[in-house]
Enzyme design. Structure first.
Site, short mmCIF file in Angstrom:
data_model
loop_
_atom_site.label_atom_id
_atom_site.label_comp_id
_atom_site.label_asym_id
_atom_site.label_seq_id
_atom_site.Cartn_x
_atom_site.Cartn_y
_atom_site.Cartn_z
N GLU A 1 108.29 92.77 40.84
CA GLU A 1 109.02 92.30 39.66
C GLU A 1 110.15 93.25 39.29
O GLU A 1 111.26 92.81 38.97
CB GLU A 1 108.08 92.11 38.47
CG GLU A 1 108.83 91.58 37.25
CD GLU A 1 107.99 91.41 36.01
OE1 GLU A 1 108.57 91.06 34.98
OE2 GLU A 1 106.77 91.63 36.05
N GLU B 1 112.07 85.80 30.37
CA GLU B 1 111.30 85.57 31.60
C GLU B 1 112.10 84.57 32.42
O GLU B 1 112.25 83.41 32.03
CB GLU B 1 109.92 85.00 31.28
CG GLU B 1 109.01 85.93 30.48
CD GLU B 1 108.29 86.97 31.31
OE1 GLU B 1 108.60 87.11 32.51
OE2 GLU B 1 107.41 87.65 30.75
N HIS C 1 108.86 96.57 32.99
CA HIS C 1 107.91 97.23 33.88
C HIS C 1 108.62 98.32 34.66
O HIS C 1 109.69 98.76 34.29
CB HIS C 1 107.18 96.22 34.78
CG HIS C 1 106.52 95.14 33.97
ND1 HIS C 1 105.45 95.39 33.15
CD2 HIS C 1 106.83 93.83 33.82
CE1 HIS C 1 105.10 94.27 32.54
NE2 HIS C 1 105.92 93.31 32.92
#
Length: 183
Positions: A26, A146, A10
């Protein structure tokens, strides 16, 4: 010399990629860990390139095209997970590879995942397959990790912790080194 692409998933402006209380974006976690991984791997003699930018969101197509142009040996995208819109009980670490991934991608995913689980002591959500652009559109072994859920209060606190960021970075770097030395 081995070239590893590190991707802080991102970007700084991606909407919605935050803890429910807004305290952590994030990208801030992803970028901090990517830089630390890069520092560890550089000390081990690897060449590191990044596909993200701190000033703007870099399109997925640009990230993968850049990695392919550089003929990287591996692509590792670093993320923090989320579930739903508020705080919840989803937790743990998971690693993704493309459904039709190469054997080398599978070995990389396994090495990094095992290292993260061992170092971070979070629930093991497994190595999974997904049709993510950064996995599908890269020409080299590619994984997406993740490192915990921003939507879980315990893990959100960890993700904001420099100690946990360092644990994740060391574990990712160690997994990459295990993969590299096993090739």
């Amino acid at each position: 010399m081995t070239l590893i692409i590190l991707d802080a998933g991102h970007g700084p402006d991606t909407p919605g990629k935050r803890t429910p209380d807004g305290k952590l974006r994030e990208y801030d976690f992803n970028a901090a860990v990517a830089v630390l991984v890069g520092e560890f791997l550089t000390k081990e003699g690897m060449t590191i390139k990044y596909t993200h930018a701190s000033t703007h969101d870099v399109a997925l197509g640009e990230r993968t095209a850049s990695a392919n142009r550089m003929r990287a040996d591996a692509f590792v995208s670093i993320h923090a997970n989320a579930f739903g819109n508020g705080w919840n009980t989803a937790q743990g670490i998971e690693t993704y590879m493309y459904p039709q991934a190469s054997k080398s991608s599978a070995v990389l995913a396994s090495a990094v995942h095992k290292s993260l689980i061992s170092a971070c002591q979070r629930p093991d959500r497994g190595v999974k397959k997904a049709d993510f652009a950064v996995l599908r559109d890269t020409n080299m072994p590619a994984i997406l990790v993740e490192c915990g859920f921003m939507s879980n209060q315990t893990e959100a606190t960890l993700l904001q912790s420099k100690t946990y960021q360092l644990q994740c970075a060391r574990a990712i770097a160690f997994g990459i080194l295990c993969w590299e030395y096993g090739r």
